[in-house]
Write a protein that holds these residues in place. Sequence first.
Motif, PDB file in Angstrom:
ATOM      1  N   PHE A 116       0.907  -1.222   0.106  1.00  0.00           N
ATOM      2  CA  PHE A 116       0.084   0.029  -0.040  1.00  0.00           C
ATOM      3  C   PHE A 116       0.764   1.226  -0.041  1.00  0.00           C
ATOM      4  CE2 PHE A 116      -2.483  -3.341   2.084  1.00  0.00           C
ATOM      5  CZ  PHE A 116      -3.649  -3.141   1.680  1.00  0.00           C
ATOM      6  N   ASP A 117       0.174   2.341  -0.774  1.00  0.00           N
ATOM      7  CA  ASP A 117       1.053   3.463  -0.543  1.00  0.00           C
ATOM      8  C   ASP A 117       0.559   4.026   1.108  1.00  0.00           C
ATOM      9  OD1 ASP A 117       1.502   6.425  -0.547  1.00  0.00           O
ATOM     10  OD2 ASP A 117       1.043   6.562  -2.568  1.00  0.00           O
ATOM     11  N   ALA A 118       1.581   4.465   1.776  1.00  0.00           N
ATOM     12  CA  ALA A 118       1.448   4.493   3.075  1.00  0.00           C
ATOM     13  C   ALA A 118       0.433   5.926   3.353  1.00  0.00           C
ATOM     14  CB  ALA A 118       2.526   4.549   3.815  1.00  0.00           C
ATOM     15  N   ARG A 119       0.423   6.767   2.499  1.00  0.00           N
ATOM     16  CA  ARG A 119      -0.379   7.953   2.420  1.00  0.00           C
ATOM     17  C   ARG A 119      -1.810   7.685   2.509  1.00  0.00           C
ATOM     18  NH1 ARG A 119       1.721  10.997  -2.650  1.00  0.00           N
ATOM     19  NH2 ARG A 119       1.233   9.286  -3.622  1.00  0.00           N
ATOM     20  N   TYR A 120      -2.252   6.474   2.261  1.00  0.00           N
ATOM     21  CA  TYR A 120      -3.698   6.167   1.959  1.00  0.00           C
ATOM     22  C   TYR A 120      -4.027   5.373   3.335  1.00  0.00           C
ATOM     23  CZ  TYR A 120      -3.429   8.281  -2.605  1.00  0.00           C
ATOM     24  OH  TYR A 120      -3.449   9.203  -3.399  1.00  0.00           O
ATOM     25  N   VAL A 121      -3.271   4.981   4.132  1.00  0.00           N
ATOM     26  CA  VAL A 121      -3.405   4.054   5.224  1.00  0.00           C
ATOM     27  C   VAL A 121      -3.644   4.902   6.435  1.00  0.00           C
ATOM     28  CG1 VAL A 121      -2.562   2.345   6.537  1.00  0.00           C
ATOM     29  CG2 VAL A 121      -2.256   2.256   4.007  1.00  0.00           C
ATOM     30  N   ALA A 122      -4.708   4.951   7.380  1.00  0.00           N
ATOM     31  CA  ALA A 122      -4.859   5.526   8.340  1.00  0.00           C
ATOM     32  C   ALA A 122      -3.936   5.092   9.568  1.00  0.00           C
ATOM     33  CB  ALA A 122      -6.487   5.543   8.824  1.00  0.00           C
ATOM     34  N   ASP A 123      -3.950   3.651   9.552  1.00  0.00           N
ATOM     35  CA  ASP A 123      -3.099   3.122  10.892  1.00  0.00           C
ATOM     36  C   ASP A 123      -3.184   1.685  10.646  1.00  0.00           C
ATOM     37  OD1 ASP A 123      -6.032   2.509  11.591  1.00  0.00           O
ATOM     38  OD2 ASP A 123      -5.951   3.937  13.032  1.00  0.00           O
ATOM     39  N   ARG A 124      -2.597   0.796  11.763  1.00  0.00           N
ATOM     40  CA  ARG A 124      -2.660  -0.503  11.667  1.00  0.00           C
ATOM     41  C   ARG A 124      -4.024  -0.956  11.579  1.00  0.00           C
ATOM     42  NH1 ARG A 124       1.083  -4.437  12.625  1.00  0.00           N
ATOM     43  NH2 ARG A 124       0.041  -6.402  13.227  1.00  0.00           N
ATOM     44  N   THR A 125      -4.922  -0.487  12.303  1.00  0.00           N
ATOM     45  CA  THR A 125      -6.379  -1.287  12.491  1.00  0.00           C
ATOM     46  C   THR A 125      -7.087  -1.077  11.061  1.00  0.00           C
ATOM     47  OG1 THR A 125      -6.222  -0.362  14.837  1.00  0.00           O
ATOM     48  CG2 THR A 125      -8.572  -0.627  13.813  1.00  0.00           C
ATOM     49  N   HIS A 126      -6.800  -0.007  10.436  1.00  0.00           N
ATOM     50  CA  HIS A 126      -7.506   0.326   9.296  1.00  0.00           C
ATOM     51  C   HIS A 126      -6.989  -1.077   8.360  1.00  0.00           C
ATOM     52  CE1 HIS A 126      -7.166   2.748   5.149  1.00  0.00           C
ATOM     53  NE2 HIS A 126      -8.135   1.629   4.795  1.00  0.00           N
ATOM     54  N   LEU A 127      -5.871  -1.661   8.331  1.00  0.00           N
ATOM     55  CA  LEU A 127      -5.534  -2.779   7.454  1.00  0.00           C
ATOM     56  C   LEU A 127      -6.007  -4.005   8.357  1.00  0.00           C
ATOM     57  CD1 LEU A 127      -1.945  -1.736   6.159  1.00  0.00           C
ATOM     58  CD2 LEU A 127      -4.026  -1.553   4.999  1.00  0.00           C
ATOM     59  N   GLU A 128      -6.063  -4.157   9.349  1.00  0.00           N
ATOM     60  CA  GLU A 128      -6.668  -5.389  10.066  1.00  0.00           C
ATOM     61  C   GLU A 128      -8.244  -5.550   9.711  1.00  0.00           C
ATOM     62  OE1 GLU A 128      -5.742  -4.438  14.287  1.00  0.00           O
ATOM     63  OE2 GLU A 128      -3.916  -5.438  14.203  1.00  0.00           O
ATOM     64  N   ARG A 129      -8.880  -4.434   9.826  1.00  0.00           N
ATOM     65  CA  ARG A 129     -10.286  -4.313   9.421  1.00  0.00           C
ATOM     66  C   ARG A 129     -10.688  -4.585   7.912  1.00  0.00           C
ATOM     67  NH1 ARG A 129     -13.939  -0.584  12.578  1.00  0.00           N
ATOM     68  NH2 ARG A 129     -15.673  -1.387  11.146  1.00  0.00           N
ATOM     69  N   ALA A 130      -9.650  -4.250   7.049  1.00  0.00           N
ATOM     70  CA  ALA A 130      -9.652  -4.650   5.388  1.00  0.00           C
ATOM     71  C   ALA A 130      -9.524  -6.257   5.519  1.00  0.00           C
ATOM     72  CB  ALA A 130      -8.537  -3.762   4.909  1.00  0.00           C
ATOM     73  N   VAL A 131      -8.531  -6.865   6.210  1.00  0.00           N
ATOM     74  CA  VAL A 131      -8.397  -8.020   6.055  1.00  0.00           C
ATOM     75  C   VAL A 131      -9.536  -8.720   6.629  1.00  0.00           C
ATOM     76  CG1 VAL A 131      -6.803 -10.222   6.940  1.00  0.00           C
ATOM     77  CG2 VAL A 131      -5.817  -8.173   5.982  1.00  0.00           C
ATOM     78  N   GLU A 132     -10.009  -8.588   7.687  1.00  0.00           N
ATOM     79  CA  GLU A 132     -11.209  -9.096   8.305  1.00  0.00           C
ATOM     80  C   GLU A 132     -12.293  -9.180   7.604  1.00  0.00           C
ATOM     81  OE1 GLU A 132     -14.641  -8.020  12.043  1.00  0.00           O
ATOM     82  OE2 GLU A 132     -12.253  -7.304  12.031  1.00  0.00           O
ATOM     83  N   PHE A 133     -12.782  -8.152   6.628  1.00  0.00           N
ATOM     84  CA  PHE A 133     -13.875  -8.000   5.872  1.00  0.00           C
ATOM     85  C   PHE A 133     -13.813  -8.486   4.421  1.00  0.00           C
ATOM     86  CE2 PHE A 133     -15.179  -4.148   8.650  1.00  0.00           C
ATOM     87  CZ  PHE A 133     -16.299  -4.902   9.145  1.00  0.00           C
ATOM     88  N   ALA A 134     -12.584  -8.816   3.965  1.00  0.00           N
ATOM     89  CA  ALA A 134     -12.093  -9.354   2.955  1.00  0.00           C
ATOM     90  C   ALA A 134     -12.352 -10.800   3.067  1.00  0.00           C
ATOM     91  CB  ALA A 134     -10.715  -9.148   2.240  1.00  0.00           C
ATOM     92  N   ASP A 135     -11.852 -11.310   4.283  1.00  0.00           N
ATOM     93  CA  ASP A 135     -11.922 -12.801   4.436  1.00  0.00           C
ATOM     94  C   ASP A 135     -13.271 -13.128   4.564  1.00  0.00           C
ATOM     95  OD1 ASP A 135      -9.249 -13.119   4.403  1.00  0.00           O
ATOM     96  OD2 ASP A 135      -8.936 -13.321   6.628  1.00  0.00           O
ATOM     97  N   ARG A 136     -13.988 -12.167   5.413  1.00  0.00           N
ATOM     98  CA  ARG A 136     -15.533 -12.457   5.439  1.00  0.00           C
ATOM     99  C   ARG A 136     -16.416 -12.801   3.933  1.00  0.00           C
ATOM    100  NH1 ARG A 136     -18.726  -8.715   8.951  1.00  0.00           N
ATOM    101  NH2 ARG A 136     -17.369  -9.495  10.699  1.00  0.00           N
ATOM    102  N   ALA A 137     -15.898 -11.706   3.261  1.00  0.00           N
ATOM    103  CA  ALA A 137     -16.431 -11.672   1.844  1.00  0.00           C
ATOM    104  C   ALA A 137     -16.223 -13.043   1.145  1.00  0.00           C
ATOM    105  CB  ALA A 137     -16.219 -10.600   1.108  1.00  0.00           C
ATOM    106  N   ILE A 138     -15.075 -13.292   1.306  1.00  0.00           N
ATOM    107  CA  ILE A 138     -14.478 -14.596   0.432  1.00  0.00           C
ATOM    108  C   ILE A 138     -15.100 -15.946   1.091  1.00  0.00           C
ATOM    109  CG2 ILE A 138     -12.211 -16.107   0.417  1.00  0.00           C
ATOM    110  CD1 ILE A 138     -10.860 -13.592   0.008  1.00  0.00           C
ATOM    111  N   GLU A 139     -15.340 -16.048   2.455  1.00  0.00           N
ATOM    112  CA  GLU A 139     -16.042 -16.842   3.113  1.00  0.00           C
ATOM    113  C   GLU A 139     -17.296 -17.232   2.774  1.00  0.00           C
ATOM    114  OE1 GLU A 139     -17.204 -17.649   7.689  1.00  0.00           O
ATOM    115  OE2 GLU A 139     -15.228 -17.490   7.552  1.00  0.00           O
TER     116      GLU A 139
END
Length: 170
Positions: free
Chosen positions: A34-57
Amino acid sequence: MELLECTLTIDDLDSFVTDLGEIGDDHDVTIQAFDARYVADRTHLERAVEFADRAIERDENVARDRAVEILLYAAGRRQIDRALEMGVGEGENRAVVLVDSEDGDRDAERNALETVSELDAVREQTSTLESVDEERLCTFFDITDAEREATDATLGDLVGERVALLEVEK
């Protein structure tokens, strides 16, 4: 999930993405830069992984590739071409490289992260999430001044809300 905060110098984006894919395959992990300028914080990416995995599941994913699905959620967008703005590009990038194992294999994540850190494109490991570009984040995630004034939520919280809203707006 492991993160590598770094400065990347990318001469050939396709080759760099191929390298990340091969490292991911070798270690059975997903890697997304990711371009770090578009990442708010670590939680931002943790949530993205969580929701992506849920969508795939649930078989509701838009992208065939887990890394791209994570990018879509991190960007809060369903259109891949619009989400790609959040990715890295050729030239110098302040970056965050996410490494995640679907089955929680932390050793695999750490080993893959070490391999990524040895790529020629990685110029230096440095904190890239310490300071955020608030104006860029507000523009990219359509967060208005009125919205910020109406709440005591942090910018990271508001970005996290955009990630969650993507799930709701399907």
